[in-house]
Design a protein around this motif. Sequence first.
Motif, PDB file in Angstrom:
ATOM      1  N   SER A   1       0.613  -1.236  -0.123  1.00  0.00           N
ATOM      2  CA  SER A   1       0.020  -0.083   0.034  1.00  0.00           C
ATOM      3  C   SER A   1       1.007   1.314   0.056  1.00  0.00           C
ATOM      4  N   ALA A   2       0.752   1.937  -1.092  1.00  0.00           N
ATOM      5  CA  ALA A   2       1.431   3.317  -1.135  1.00  0.00           C
ATOM      6  C   ALA A   2       0.598   4.550  -1.625  1.00  0.00           C
ATOM      7  N   GLY A   3       0.875   5.640  -1.329  1.00  0.00           N
ATOM      8  CA  GLY A   3      -0.063   6.832  -1.764  1.00  0.00           C
ATOM      9  C   GLY A   3       0.177   8.019  -0.642  1.00  0.00           C
ATOM     10  N   PRO A   4      -0.290   9.086  -1.051  1.00  0.00           N
ATOM     11  CA  PRO A   4      -0.110  10.210  -0.119  1.00  0.00           C
ATOM     12  C   PRO A   4      -1.127   9.992   1.147  1.00  0.00           C
ATOM     13  N   ILE A   5      -0.534  10.557   2.245  1.00  0.00           N
ATOM     14  CA  ILE A   5      -1.077  10.338   3.370  1.00  0.00           C
ATOM     15  C   ILE A   5      -2.456  10.812   3.314  1.00  0.00           C
TER      16      ILE A   5
ATOM     17  N   GLU B   1      -4.832  10.673   1.257  1.00  0.00           N
ATOM     18  CA  GLU B   1      -5.625   9.890   0.444  1.00  0.00           C
ATOM     19  C   GLU B   1      -5.962   8.457   1.247  1.00  0.00           C
ATOM     20  N   ILE B   2      -5.302   8.265   2.217  1.00  0.00           N
ATOM     21  CA  ILE B   2      -5.610   6.847   2.905  1.00  0.00           C
ATOM     22  C   ILE B   2      -6.903   6.768   3.352  1.00  0.00           C
ATOM     23  N   THR B   3      -7.709   5.907   3.035  1.00  0.00           N
ATOM     24  CA  THR B   3      -9.120   5.784   3.584  1.00  0.00           C
ATOM     25  C   THR B   3      -8.787   4.793   4.917  1.00  0.00           C
ATOM     26  N   ALA B   4      -9.926   5.078   5.688  1.00  0.00           N
ATOM     27  CA  ALA B   4     -10.283   4.184   6.961  1.00  0.00           C
ATOM     28  C   ALA B   4     -10.277   2.525   6.332  1.00  0.00           C
ATOM     29  N   GLU B   5     -10.749   2.233   5.231  1.00  0.00           N
ATOM     30  CA  GLU B   5     -11.113   0.997   4.894  1.00  0.00           C
ATOM     31  C   GLU B   5      -9.749   0.310   4.418  1.00  0.00           C
ATOM     32  N   GLU B   6      -8.888   1.204   3.757  1.00  0.00           N
ATOM     33  CA  GLU B   6      -7.687   0.746   3.377  1.00  0.00           C
ATOM     34  C   GLU B   6      -6.691   0.364   4.808  1.00  0.00           C
ATOM     35  N   ILE B   7      -6.801   1.357   5.520  1.00  0.00           N
ATOM     36  CA  ILE B   7      -6.066   1.226   6.966  1.00  0.00           C
ATOM     37  C   ILE B   7      -6.551  -0.039   7.595  1.00  0.00           C
ATOM     38  N   ASP B   8      -7.754  -0.377   7.836  1.00  0.00           N
ATOM     39  CA  ASP B   8      -8.446  -1.257   8.166  1.00  0.00           C
ATOM     40  C   ASP B   8      -7.857  -2.853   7.709  1.00  0.00           C
ATOM     41  N   ARG B   9      -7.908  -2.502   6.274  1.00  0.00           N
ATOM     42  CA  ARG B   9      -7.445  -3.980   5.441  1.00  0.00           C
ATOM     43  C   ARG B   9      -5.973  -4.227   5.579  1.00  0.00           C
ATOM     44  N   VAL B  10      -5.140  -3.202   5.403  1.00  0.00           N
ATOM     45  CA  VAL B  10      -3.630  -3.537   5.608  1.00  0.00           C
ATOM     46  C   VAL B  10      -3.347  -3.906   6.915  1.00  0.00           C
TER      47      VAL B  10
ATOM     48  N   ALA C   1       9.979  -0.914   7.421  1.00  0.00           N
ATOM     49  CA  ALA C   1       9.585  -0.711   8.721  1.00  0.00           C
ATOM     50  C   ALA C   1      10.720   0.095   9.657  1.00  0.00           C
ATOM     51  N   ASP C   2      11.888  -0.061   9.280  1.00  0.00           N
ATOM     52  CA  ASP C   2      13.005   0.581   9.990  1.00  0.00           C
ATOM     53  C   ASP C   2      13.531   1.790   9.202  1.00  0.00           C
ATOM     54  N   ARG C   3      13.195   1.781   7.822  1.00  0.00           N
ATOM     55  CA  ARG C   3      13.695   2.955   7.353  1.00  0.00           C
ATOM     56  C   ARG C   3      12.846   3.387   6.036  1.00  0.00           C
ATOM     57  N   VAL C   4      12.133   4.259   6.030  1.00  0.00           N
ATOM     58  CA  VAL C   4      11.147   4.680   5.177  1.00  0.00           C
ATOM     59  C   VAL C   4      11.838   5.488   4.256  1.00  0.00           C
ATOM     60  N   ALA C   5      12.153   5.142   3.337  1.00  0.00           N
ATOM     61  CA  ALA C   5      13.214   5.723   2.188  1.00  0.00           C
ATOM     62  C   ALA C   5      12.716   6.514   1.275  1.00  0.00           C
ATOM     63  N   ARG C   6      11.097   6.878   1.263  1.00  0.00           N
ATOM     64  CA  ARG C   6      10.467   7.859   0.209  1.00  0.00           C
ATOM     65  C   ARG C   6       8.896   8.009   0.971  1.00  0.00           C
ATOM     66  N   PRO C   7       8.660   9.179   0.564  1.00  0.00           N
ATOM     67  CA  PRO C   7       6.971   9.593   0.959  1.00  0.00           C
ATOM     68  C   PRO C   7       6.011   8.604   0.372  1.00  0.00           C
ATOM     69  N   GLY C   8       5.054   8.588   1.018  1.00  0.00           N
ATOM     70  CA  GLY C   8       3.845   7.531   0.613  1.00  0.00           C
ATOM     71  C   GLY C   8       3.828   6.292   1.156  1.00  0.00           C
ATOM     72  N   LEU C   9       4.589   5.896   2.178  1.00  0.00           N
ATOM     73  CA  LEU C   9       4.726   4.706   2.903  1.00  0.00           C
ATOM     74  C   LEU C   9       4.403   4.557   4.178  1.00  0.00           C
ATOM     75  N   THR C  10       3.724   5.372   4.782  1.00  0.00           N
ATOM     76  CA  THR C  10       3.263   5.555   6.046  1.00  0.00           C
ATOM     77  C   THR C  10       2.538   4.452   6.430  1.00  0.00           C
ATOM     78  N   LEU C  11       1.529   3.941   5.731  1.00  0.00           N
ATOM     79  CA  LEU C  11       0.528   2.926   6.372  1.00  0.00           C
ATOM     80  C   LEU C  11       1.155   1.627   6.073  1.00  0.00           C
ATOM     81  N   TYR C  12       1.890   1.278   4.927  1.00  0.00           N
ATOM     82  CA  TYR C  12       2.612   0.183   4.802  1.00  0.00           C
ATOM     83  C   TYR C  12       3.697  -0.013   5.880  1.00  0.00           C
ATOM     84  N   SER C  13       4.489   1.062   5.978  1.00  0.00           N
ATOM     85  CA  SER C  13       5.693   0.936   7.258  1.00  0.00           C
ATOM     86  C   SER C  13       5.186   0.783   8.465  1.00  0.00           C
ATOM     87  N   ALA C  14       3.934   1.403   8.578  1.00  0.00           N
ATOM     88  CA  ALA C  14       3.392   1.374  10.102  1.00  0.00           C
ATOM     89  C   ALA C  14       3.084  -0.420  10.530  1.00  0.00           C
TER      90      ALA C  14
END
Length: 245
Positions: free
Chosen positions: A95-99, A101-110, A143-156
């Motif tokens: 999952s990647a994209g601007p923070i 634009e992340i939906t609650a449904e995508e948060i729950d799914r990931v 999880a340890d190094r977020v190398a670029r923007p747009g990875l907040t949900l995935y990395s978390a």
Amino acid sequence: MQLEGKTAFVTGGSRGIGAAIAVRLAAEGADIALTYVAGADAAAGIVGRIEALGRKAFAFQADSADARSVRTAVDAAAAALGKLDVVVHNAGVFSAGPIEEITAEEIDRVLAIHVRAVLVGTQAALPHMPDGGRIISIGSNLADRVARPGLTLYSASKAALDGLTRGLARDLGSRGITAVLVQPGSTDTDMNPASSPHADDQRALSALGHYGAAEDIAATVAHLAGPGGRHISGTTITIDGGQNA
């Protein structure tokens, strides 16, 4: 054949890293059960490869976003194999994209796929796991190094596996059951092919300058699943060619 007489359950085992893990554990002597979401033909292909190695193999359809589906698959695998010596939580989504634009449904799914399924699947597996078993989760070096923007949900979601793994190690250590988190970096699979438009940027981050192979991850998992892994627990092993160095 360090896993002869053992059984292993691998989620998301029809392709990529999961498939490589399932085949490698079978090559080490284990009988295998794996899950898939939609790739029935791919799963059947991996079952065939494992059976060609002389091992038993079973594939079960299961969606890791659905807790009931996870439990059902674990119970079916245990019934088919007779026990579960090794559980590899590999199923995942990117999952990647601007923070914004992340939906609650995508948060729950990931979070359901990457975190809840690991906890629920482990709970379901424990009654079928002999003392001295192995629980191995596949995370990400992001999880340890977020190398670029747009990875907040995935990395978390992948970072949460560190605490989960440490907790499992404490909860299950009295039974000799280990819990380890394996964190791949850029690995050449259909999810992140080495030929993708973004591949050169990822290579530039690597100390070794190239992508890993799914078999690199599988080799470490096989070690953790075997006798050499009996004293490795509550820790993280990163396999990323030095991307996070």
